[in-house]
Design a protein around this motif. Sequence first.
Motif, PDB file in Angstrom:
ATOM      1  N   ALA B  58       0.858  -1.184   0.000  1.00  0.00           N
ATOM      2  CA  ALA B  58       0.000   0.000   0.000  1.00  0.00           C
ATOM      3  C   ALA B  58       0.892   1.232   0.000  1.00  0.00           C
ATOM      4  O   ALA B  58       1.705   1.420   0.908  1.00  0.00           O
ATOM      5  CB  ALA B  58      -0.900  -0.002   1.234  1.00  0.00           C
ATOM      6  N   ALA B  59       0.735   2.088  -1.022  1.00  0.00           N
ATOM      7  CA  ALA B  59       1.606   3.255  -1.155  1.00  0.00           C
ATOM      8  C   ALA B  59       1.167   4.364  -0.209  1.00  0.00           C
ATOM      9  O   ALA B  59      -0.001   4.740  -0.187  1.00  0.00           O
ATOM     10  CB  ALA B  59       1.578   3.754  -2.599  1.00  0.00           C
ATOM     11  N   ALA B  60       2.108   4.864   0.570  1.00  0.00           N
ATOM     12  CA  ALA B  60       1.822   5.965   1.491  1.00  0.00           C
ATOM     13  C   ALA B  60       3.139   6.661   1.790  1.00  0.00           C
ATOM     14  O   ALA B  60       4.110   6.008   2.165  1.00  0.00           O
ATOM     15  CB  ALA B  60       1.202   5.438   2.782  1.00  0.00           C
ATOM     16  N   ALA B  61       3.161   7.976   1.642  1.00  0.00           N
ATOM     17  CA  ALA B  61       4.410   8.720   1.821  1.00  0.00           C
ATOM     18  C   ALA B  61       4.705   8.920   3.305  1.00  0.00           C
ATOM     19  O   ALA B  61       4.614  10.013   3.843  1.00  0.00           O
ATOM     20  CB  ALA B  61       4.317  10.060   1.095  1.00  0.00           C
ATOM     21  N   MET B  62       5.063   7.834   3.967  1.00  0.00           N
ATOM     22  CA  MET B  62       5.392   7.911   5.392  1.00  0.00           C
ATOM     23  C   MET B  62       6.832   8.348   5.605  1.00  0.00           C
ATOM     24  O   MET B  62       7.204   8.785   6.681  1.00  0.00           O
ATOM     25  CB  MET B  62       5.150   6.547   6.047  1.00  0.00           C
ATOM     26  CG  MET B  62       3.693   6.109   5.954  1.00  0.00           C
ATOM     27  SD  MET B  62       3.325   4.592   6.881  1.00  0.00           S
ATOM     28  CE  MET B  62       4.041   3.389   5.811  1.00  0.00           C
ATOM     29  N   GLY B  63       7.640   8.160   4.579  1.00  0.00           N
ATOM     30  CA  GLY B  63       9.032   8.580   4.690  1.00  0.00           C
ATOM     31  C   GLY B  63       9.854   7.744   5.651  1.00  0.00           C
ATOM     32  O   GLY B  63      10.830   8.228   6.222  1.00  0.00           O
ATOM     33  N   ASN B  64       9.480   6.496   5.839  1.00  0.00           N
ATOM     34  CA  ASN B  64      10.211   5.663   6.795  1.00  0.00           C
ATOM     35  C   ASN B  64      11.548   5.170   6.264  1.00  0.00           C
ATOM     36  O   ASN B  64      12.466   4.900   7.028  1.00  0.00           O
ATOM     37  CB  ASN B  64       9.366   4.449   7.188  1.00  0.00           C
ATOM     38  CG  ASN B  64       8.202   4.839   8.077  1.00  0.00           C
ATOM     39  OD1 ASN B  64       8.094   5.993   8.491  1.00  0.00           O
ATOM     40  ND2 ASN B  64       7.339   3.892   8.360  1.00  0.00           N
TER      41      ASN B  64
END
Lengths: 282, 605
Positions: B58-64
Amino acid sequence: MADVTMRVWRGDEDGGTFTEYVMPAVEGEVVLDVIHRIQAGPAPDLACRWNCKAGKCGSCSAEINGLPKLMCMTRMDVLPEGEPVVVAPMRTFPIIRDLVTDVAFNYTMARQVPPFKPREPEADGTYRMQQIDIERGQEFRKCIECFMCQDVCHVIRDHEENKASYAGPRMFIRFMELESHPLDTDDRRELLRERMGLGMCNITKCCTEVCPEHIKITDNAIIPLKERVVDASYDPVAWLGRKILRRTKRSALEAALDAPGQHTPTRQEQPTRPVVSATDHS
Amino acid sequence: MPDNSHDIETHDYDVVVIGAGGAGLRAAIEARELGQRTALVCKSLLGKAHTVMAEGGAAAAMGNVWSEDNWKVHFRDTMRGGKMLNNWRMAQLHAQESPDRIYELERWGALFDRTKDGRILQRDFGGHRYARLAHVGDRTGLELIRTLQQRAITLDIDVFMECKILRLLKDAEGAVSTAVGYWRPTGEMVSFTARAFVLATGSIGKSWLYTSNSWESTGDGHAMAAWAGADMIDMECVQFHPTGMVWPLSVRGILVTEGVRGDGGVLRNSEGRRFMFDYIPPMFAAETADSEEEGDRWYDDHLNNRRPPELLPRDEVARSINSEVKAGRGGPHGGVFLDIATRRSADEIRRRLPSMYHQFKELAGVDITAQPMEVGPTCHYMMGGVRVDAETEQTTVPGLFAAGEVAGGMHGANRLGGNSLSDLLVFGRRAGMAAAQFAQGRTRAPAVDGAEVAAVVAEAEAPFGRDGGESPYDLQSAIQQMMQQLVGIIRTEDELRRALGELDSLSERAQKMSVSGGRAYNPGWNLATDLPSMLTTSRLVAKGALERRESRGGHTREDYPKPDPELGKVNLVQRIDGDGNYTLEPEPLLEMPAELKELFEEEPH
């Protein structure tokens, strides 16, 4: 290629019989393909469940030559050549029609699992967990709910009366998944002992043998759960086991992050870049 | 016609959600948490919806993994991947809200793979500038659906499993008030009245021969919305995933996750050449590696290298594979080779891609740690769909909401991998919220017109009353063969006109088909009731494809091989009127605000 003979159970709750269908053999097919060809040809109303056709959804469970299997993952060429392939519905559940059974029991039991209660998150609102601490839980979460472990479980296979008080292997791995979850704060031991009938399992490991995801249901879920529900004051080994497991609920790093003066390491402070890429070559 | 509507089982709710994949579950959870009496109605058992097949993440710009990532980068990737045909506001909301939706799943018990510092790990995928996909090995969809399912059942949502909805009916004011369907196990009819309905019925992909979609993806929601008079947009935009299995024939079309390429897998032709280097389009040239060495370095160092062309958006890769095979450089079964065996260790392949390993081993007898996989394009995803308001997912029909694959706009002309799972969460939640609000504000109790219900019942039952007609299986197969041949990955005016003619005759044949057996769990009859949706959605796709005289994203016209800037400014809006007539109008896209437009002017890196 030669023909294949499929001996498929047809009927409903009032009874039924095996019907033979002789179909041309096709290279590379699985049992479900042949069932589909029977539907498109001689028996358009032949009932079976299926969805993904790739072993991921757990819909097409049946007893093939007496063994519970996913029809979509059972290749015709691994079955004995020249002999009829016997396809029957799962026996533990009431028949709806043909290969379709009423699996509502499993959904009823699932509703009795209390909701997950995680601990408070870190200051930034998210959680830290180490991969090694979640791997046990991930093993159980591979479950595709084909319910074949329930199908072969002796406690309910020919004992309808036990279903009211027995959750079965599928639900036991669900409980163990919650118990081993690093963020978990709940205590389900009473529930497991009183309502879920954990004590009725006599660890014959039939469930483990049929699991298409190769989850070690008995060794990794049922036995540890049994150890947990044993009263701590009577069983020092189980007590010790619980203590040890408690420690894994929070990794050392997580504890450190909670400590006074804690801070989240920034990217620059981390020793190697990228920290973990999707292609961790270690 | 007898009015037997009073005989059928009826249920009343505030909100009824149709479809129990990711979007439907998330919508039902939201509506229930807002205090609405909520029902979830689904064609299969709970937890078996097509979401379960999603693999990569699932694409999500969490920046982890890359702290450089943020919603603006994700938004830009999504819009460019969609060839700018997207509803910009949906793409923005999606990019902004996805991280919260992922963290929410974690609070509900999901166990995503971790980074070394204990955060949610993110994986590389095509078209995403940074590693951005939260995942669990290659079975992320299972994790997502199970988490939502387990959440939903603790909230006292009533679930109607194996219940197929046939039609939506409107009250005198034109608001949707009733859904009519039947129980598959018994064949008995059932109707639901509600103050708001959410469509979350997924895809239309079962109308093609080679598809990654299951039997359920017959476009029920698309068709029901269109029949109810809703606007449908960009129905020509169908995604063919570049990597489906091609052999054995019985598994042709089954998905091979893009995660294989995200994790280092490369595509080769029969000459062993990494042919994707020959197909880098100008739009992506500035950010795509032009040598194998640079592409290989990129996996470890995204900042100083450009991404390998195997990770171009799906439409580009699918077309390239198609061209290689056409040029005679394909494999023995008409695909090309996806090689991870020579690129990563056997241990790593088994750990990162366990279900791909299993799938090839069991179904094709191929050990992907030692041999390449043969793969080719497969019908995978529907970008077009019901037109919705970005904030509320309300359709153009009052009382009707749509989320997930059935809704159009979010992905424009081509969806990036990973954006679907986060789409389900973001817009499922928003649809549930808005439906709850609509239900609370709807004062008049939904009215049921007995005669309309009876007409739906009669239509569904009609095939039982006919003798000697065609079998629904033969008709389905005819639709699939025709759509594969004439409305496939590469389209021409001549073929599309032929397709529309074929659809006329197939529709006539469907009027005469007959079904044998009883009503209880009868797959032949069940299929017969799916065919009207397949025929309607196929027609919408063919009509849209004929009118869009350009190539854009998932829609490729051999006779118009380039994008047309003017057509890039419009949605093709289709409607079906009360008499069953189809209309099509180009309508301008929503205007993007200046501050977002700026994001497309800057150079990457």
